[in-house]
Every structure is written in C-alpha cells, then in structure tokens.
Design a protein around this motif. Structure first.
Motif: not given
Length: 349
Positions: A210-211, A332-333, A341-342, A347-348
């Motif tokens: 998990r980032p 994306d950095t 990621d969150r 949104a899923s």
C-alpha cells in the motif's frame, strides 16, 4: 496539538441522544486513564500522524474483537500493531536485515512493516496468517499512550469499514460516536493518508502493498535497490488459503464516500467545465473558478497539502447534496502515488 490539561468533554451523539462518549486532551492524567481502559480490554480512538485509529490491546483477542464489531470490519482484513519502540516490535515479529534498515531510517513514522510473527500475536490480529503488520507511530500523544500501556496496540482507522478515513476528532465522533466511549484528541492528522505498507516477510520478494507517506524512492535508497522493483501488480493480490489478506487497505473498493466519484487525469481544468450545479468539482491545484461548486486539494500544487486535505474534502462533500464528485488526480510521484491509490479505491463501485 491541544494544550496539556485534564479537560474531559463528554458529549452525546446527535443520532443517539442517550449515547455519550468522552473526548480527552492528552494530559498525563488522561493518558493514564486511557491506558488503564486499554489494559482492561476497552477500545479507544487515538490520533496518529496518518489518520485517527481505533486502538485495543493487540495481545488480547477479546479486545481486538471489539474493534471488528465497532467498525463492522471483516476478520479477513488484518490489523496493524503499533509499538513504542523497536525493541517492543522485536517481541512480536522476527526482524531481518532489511527490516532493521527501514526501521532505523523511518521509525517513528508512516511506514508499516510486514514480518513473520511470533506466537504471542493472536490470529485475530493477523487474519490467521503467519505474518504481522507493525508500525512505530510518530504522533507524540499516541506514543505516550502506548508507553503508558506497556502493551502493543492494534489500531485500524477509526471509522466504519470501507468509509473515508478520519483525520480529526470530529470525523471520529460523526462516524463512531455511538459505538465507542473514549477518544484521545491529538488535533488534526499531519499527513492525512495511511502509512506505506511494505512486505518484508520474504527478503527476495520485497513489495510495497500500500503506498503512503513514505515513497518508493526513499525506501529504495535505504535498501539500495531500484524503487521500480518494489511496485506490485494489484491484480496479483488474492486472499490466502485461510481467506485473510496479507495487509489492510488492499480491497478494490475502500476509503469510499457514499456519493459517486468520477476521476479525471492530472492537468484537467474544471474552471471551464463545471456547469452542472448538482456536481462538485475538485481540482488538484487551486484554479480560477466562476462557480461555487469548485474546490481544490492544494493551493499551489503541493502533494503534501493535498494529502492532508484529501479525506477532509471527501467527507465534507459527501455530507452535502451533490449527486457526483469529480476529482482531478494528483501527479503520480511521491505521496501523489498514495493520493491516487486512495482515489482509485474511493471511486470503485
């Protein structure tokens, strides 16, 4: 962080006027009171530098069960165990060379290590797996509480399972005020996004599960490896033979508000396209807007500020009558990876 005093605020939940909870400042007296509660098997909402957690004695299965009950959390989703020192962590898990390096570099801080567990860790904490997730948090009030307890504390986010994580006492009281009795007030969470989780159980196959607040680049530098090798194909994450996941935060849908979210690429300009008055539009960086349904995660494009505002923004908009929330993704950095990621999980559907 609130002043050191002995103030105890007892409040009733708006939804359940007969049910009350106590919000305590992190005074020495209150820390001792809450440590006694935790040693006696109660659960307590606690501040961390990432998000607010719901803590229980990690070595007491009955106490940990109260976390799952309060959150409505499935037992297949393991808990992170929080410790006050590396020595305490080593009482719970088998450390290896790479774990030693990362703990020395990033603890106290927003990094969770997955390591082979010792027999003292109950199965309820680890989803019956032979590994345990461990973190030494950086928030001073939480660390004082763990030290006062003299026991490790399991503490997932203090919210109903799957909903947006809490980054303030208000978020905790709104979500769980009718299910818990004690909240330790440590002020707003500084980072605002959960910890990075890295699997070190196999030193030949190190993976970021998990980032979070610690970037792959920073981890790669400490371990002298290419950060690209730490990336994980999310489609390869499957439950174990016992049904448990190796770490929390891996479900496709998580951190999710009730309002439908639609993601947009980084660089999207909403100023010209926010003409639906029933929709909310959230840009990554503050934009010139002509309507009052436009918001921003950062003033000047700071990923750190955007991370600290993300869950507050999602909760705030979710409690307003928007039919849809449009959000521009982060670059994306660094911690922007964790923000995206969150957002993807939120949104899923």
């Amino acid at each position: 962080m609130p002043e050191e005093n002995n103030t105890l605020s007892r409040q009733e939940t708006p939804a359940n006027p007969g049910v009350s909870f106590s919000v305590l400042s992190p005074s020495s007296e209150n820390i001792q009171l809450l440590s006694n509660c935790l040693r006696n098997g109660e659960i307590v909402a606690v501040p961390t530098e990432t998000v607010y957690g719901l803590a229980a004695n990690a070595l007491d299965p009955a106490a940990c069960e109260r976390i799952f009950e309060a959150k409505g959390r499935p037992h297949a989703d393991p808990l992170i165990v929080h410790v006050s020192s590396i020595e305490q962590a080593k009482d719970l898990a088998h450390f290896n060379e790479k774990a030693e390096l990362l703990a020395a570099a990033f603890w106290p801080g927003a990094l969770t290590l997955i390591l082979p567990k010792k027999s003292c860790v109950p199965d309820i904490v680890t989803a019956s797996l032979n590994t345990v997730a461990i973190r030494l948090p950086g928030h001073p009030a939480f660390r004082k509480l763990i030290e006062a307890c003299q026991i490790p504390l399991a503490a997932p986010s203090a919210n109903p399972f799957g909903y947006v994580s809490p980054t303030s006492v208000e978020h905790v009281t709104n979500s769980l005020g009718d299910r818990i009795h004690w909240i330790l007030d440590g002020g707003p969470c500084e980072i605002g996004i959960e910890s990075t989780i890295i699997d070190l159980s196999n030193q030949e196959n190190i993976r970021i599960l998990r980032p979070g607040g610690i970037s792959p680049e920073a981890i790669g530098e400490v371990l002298s490896i290419n950060p690209a090798s730490l990336s994980l194909d999310r489609h390869l994450i499957t439950p174990s033979a016992t049904g448990g996941l190796i770490a929390p935060g891996l479900l496709e849908r998580h951190y999710s508000p009730n309002t439908l979210i639609q993601l947009h690429p980084h660089g999207t300009c909403f100023a010209e396209h926010s003409n639906n008055p029933t929709h909310a539009y959230v840009s990554f960086k503050k934009q010139a807007t002509l309507s009052d349904n436009c918001f921003s995660l950062s003033d000047d494009g700071s990923t750190k500020q955007a991370a600290s505002r993300l869950f507050e923004m999602l909760r705030s908009l979710d409690h307003q009558p928007w039919s849809r929330i449009h959000i521009e993704k982060a670059p994306d950095t660094d911690i922007g990876i964790a923000i995206n990621d969150r957002l993807q999980r939120a949104a899923s559907r």
